[in-house]
Design an enzyme around this catalytic site. Structure first.
Site, PDB file in Angstrom:
ATOM      1  N   SER A  27      -3.049  -7.561   2.996  1.00 14.74           N
ATOM      2  CA  SER A  27      -3.327  -7.458   4.435  1.00 14.74           C
ATOM      3  C   SER A  27      -3.799  -8.801   4.975  1.00 14.74           C
ATOM      4  O   SER A  27      -3.426  -9.209   6.085  1.00 14.74           O
ATOM      5  CB  SER A  27      -4.404  -6.395   4.689  1.00 14.74           C
TER       6      SER A  27
ATOM      7  N   HIS B 182       0.833  -1.207   0.000  1.00 15.18           N
ATOM      8  CA  HIS B 182       0.000   0.000   0.000  1.00 15.18           C
ATOM      9  C   HIS B 182       0.871   1.263   0.000  1.00 15.18           C
ATOM     10  O   HIS B 182       0.628   2.196  -0.773  1.00 15.18           O
ATOM     11  CB  HIS B 182      -0.888   0.045   1.253  1.00 15.18           C
TER      12      HIS B 182
ATOM     13  N   ARG C 206      -2.527  -5.749  -8.368  1.00 15.86           N
ATOM     14  CA  ARG C 206      -1.504  -6.784  -8.226  1.00 15.86           C
ATOM     15  C   ARG C 206      -1.571  -7.819  -9.339  1.00 15.86           C
ATOM     16  O   ARG C 206      -0.622  -8.549  -9.571  1.00 15.86           O
ATOM     17  CB  ARG C 206      -1.648  -7.483  -6.871  1.00 15.86           C
TER      18      ARG C 206
ATOM     19  N   LYS D 167     -14.632  -8.618   4.738  1.00 15.51           N
ATOM     20  CA  LYS D 167     -13.337  -9.076   5.281  1.00 15.51           C
ATOM     21  C   LYS D 167     -13.344  -9.052   6.803  1.00 15.51           C
ATOM     22  O   LYS D 167     -13.938  -8.155   7.401  1.00 15.51           O
ATOM     23  CB  LYS D 167     -12.210  -8.157   4.779  1.00 15.51           C
TER      24      LYS D 167
HETATM   25  N1  COD Z   1       0.502  -3.741  -4.138  1.00 15.95           N
HETATM   26  C1  COD Z   1      -0.287  -2.846  -4.776  1.00 15.95           C
HETATM   27  N2  COD Z   1      -1.581  -2.583  -4.448  1.00 15.95           N
HETATM   28  C2  COD Z   1      -2.082  -3.259  -3.416  1.00 15.95           C
HETATM   29  C3  COD Z   1      -1.346  -4.195  -2.671  1.00 15.95           C
HETATM   30  C4  COD Z   1       0.029  -4.439  -3.072  1.00 15.95           C
HETATM   31  N3  COD Z   1       0.794  -5.357  -2.449  1.00 15.95           N
HETATM   32  N4  COD Z   1      -2.129  -4.715  -1.701  1.00 15.95           N
HETATM   33  C5  COD Z   1      -3.327  -4.129  -1.842  1.00 15.95           C
HETATM   34  N5  COD Z   1      -3.320  -3.245  -2.858  1.00 15.95           N
HETATM   35  C6  COD Z   1      -4.398  -2.393  -3.324  1.00 15.95           C
HETATM   36  C7  COD Z   1      -5.685  -3.144  -3.575  1.00 15.95           C
HETATM   37  O1  COD Z   1      -5.726  -3.709  -4.854  1.00 15.95           O
HETATM   38  C8  COD Z   1      -6.687  -2.038  -3.412  1.00 15.95           C
HETATM   39  O2  COD Z   1      -6.762  -1.265  -4.596  1.00 15.95           O
HETATM   40  C9  COD Z   1      -6.061  -1.155  -2.340  1.00 15.95           C
HETATM   41  O3  COD Z   1      -4.701  -1.503  -2.282  1.00 15.95           O
HETATM   42  C10 COD Z   1      -6.696  -1.322  -0.968  1.00 15.95           C
HETATM   43  O4  COD Z   1      -6.661  -2.674  -0.575  1.00 15.95           O
HETATM   44  P1  COD Z   1      -7.421  -3.155   0.749  1.00 15.95           P
HETATM   45  O5  COD Z   1      -7.423  -4.645   0.713  1.00 15.95           O
HETATM   46  O6  COD Z   1      -6.892  -2.480   1.956  1.00 15.95           O
HETATM   47  O7  COD Z   1      -8.860  -2.532   0.587  1.00 15.95           O
HETATM   48  P2  COD Z   1     -10.252  -3.138   0.127  1.00 15.95           P
HETATM   49  O8  COD Z   1     -10.177  -3.672  -1.263  1.00 15.95           O
HETATM   50  O9  COD Z   1     -10.774  -4.052   1.190  1.00 15.95           O
HETATM   51  O10 COD Z   1     -11.103  -1.762   0.169  1.00 15.95           O
HETATM   52  C11 COD Z   1     -12.331  -1.713  -0.336  1.00 15.95           C
HETATM   53  C12 COD Z   1     -12.983  -0.339  -0.181  1.00 15.95           C
HETATM   54  C13 COD Z   1     -13.217   0.025   1.299  1.00 15.95           C
HETATM   55  C14 COD Z   1     -12.107   0.717  -0.807  1.00 15.95           C
HETATM   56  C15 COD Z   1     -14.305  -0.501  -0.970  1.00 15.95           C
HETATM   57  O11 COD Z   1     -15.049  -1.539  -0.402  1.00 15.95           O
HETATM   58  C16 COD Z   1     -15.114   0.773  -1.022  1.00 15.95           C
HETATM   59  O12 COD Z   1     -14.836   1.646  -1.823  1.00 15.95           O
HETATM   60  N6  COD Z   1     -16.099   0.872  -0.132  1.00 15.95           N
HETATM   61  C17 COD Z   1     -16.956   2.055  -0.034  1.00 15.95           C
HETATM   62  C18 COD Z   1     -18.416   1.733  -0.386  1.00 15.95           C
HETATM   63  C19 COD Z   1     -18.684   1.980  -1.849  1.00 15.95           C
HETATM   64  O13 COD Z   1     -18.481   3.053  -2.381  1.00 15.95           O
HETATM   65  N7  COD Z   1     -19.173   0.900  -2.505  1.00 15.95           N
HETATM   66  C20 COD Z   1     -19.503   0.934  -3.904  1.00 15.95           C
HETATM   67  C21 COD Z   1     -18.285   0.688  -4.772  1.00 15.95           C
HETATM   68  S1  COD Z   1     -18.704   0.724  -6.496  1.00 15.95           S
END
Ligand code: COD
Length: 159
Positions: free
Chosen positions: A127, A17, A90, A41
């Site tokens: 994560s 991240h 990823r 999650k």
């Molecule tokens: N390298 C690069 N990118 C990474 C890595 C890595 N090693 N690990 C994770 N990421 C990226 C992920 O692909 C993602 O883009 C971002 O980092 C965040 O990852 P996470 O796992 O912390 O977050 P998520 O995917 O659980 O978060 C989801 C949200 C909370 C962003 C999503 O559910 C959301 O937007 N919710 C709001 C409600 C909403 O608007 N819903 C309608 C959506 S259309």
């Protein structure tokens, strides 16, 4: 003035991240890292702890701020005047998951999503895996910022 939002659960924030934050911060005048909750999650840290860890992880990035959000990400973008959402990719699974969300968000308010490909050496970090490995006694010290590692060890009773 360009402002983008980088949203995620960040439970906890990982080196993958932080790499995306650093690179996105070079593309926009201002980057807002926004932590929300993904109901699908399981959670290790409450929202306040996630915010604190993100603030520590972003302390050396002068044009990055950290906020919490609830509700739709597009509403948060509108509230703070952000033109773009930044997501890290990823691989194919991330793309399949992120593409419809990007299209839905564009449909809802016209906000654009910018995808940044992971740095190859960090692409296996998530994560979820970090939490699983740490909870089973594995060493994740080189996968998360030092302050996050310390909090994880404390949470797992190994500090
Ligand atoms: N390298 C690069 N990118 C990474 C890595 C890595 N090693 N690990 C994770 N990421 C990226 C992920 O692909 C993602 O883009 C971002 O980092 C965040 O990852 P996470 O796992 O912390 O977050 P998520 O995917 O659980 O978060 C989801 C949200 C909370 C962003 C999503 O559910 C959301 O937007 N919710 C709001 C409600 C909403 O608007 N819903 C309608 C959506 S259309």
């Amino acid at each position: 003035m360009t402002r983008a939002v980088c949203p995620g659960s960040f439970d906890p924030v990982t080196n993958g991240h932080v790499d995306i934050f650093r690179r996105a911060a070079g593309l926009f005048d201002e980057l807002v890292v926004a932590t929300g909750t993904n109901p699908s999650k399981s959670r290790m840290f409450d929202p306040e702890a996630r915010l604190e860890m993100l603030r520590e992880a972003c302390a050396d990035l002068p044009n990055v701020t950290v906020r919490g959000f609830s509700g739709l990400i597009v509403d948060f973008c509108r509230e703070i005047g952000a033109q773009a959402i930044v997501k890290g990719l990823r691989g194919g699974n991330d793309y399949e998951y992120e593409l419809p969300m990007a299209q839905m968000n564009s449909h809802l308010t016209g906000v654009e999503t910018v995808f940044i490909p992971t740095t190859a050496a960090l692409g296996y970090i998530s994560s979820s895996l970090v939490k699983e490995v740490a909870s089973l006694g594995g060493d994740v010290s080189d996968l998360v910022p030092p302050a996050v590692h310390a909090r994880m060890m404390e949470r797992l009773g190994r500090s």
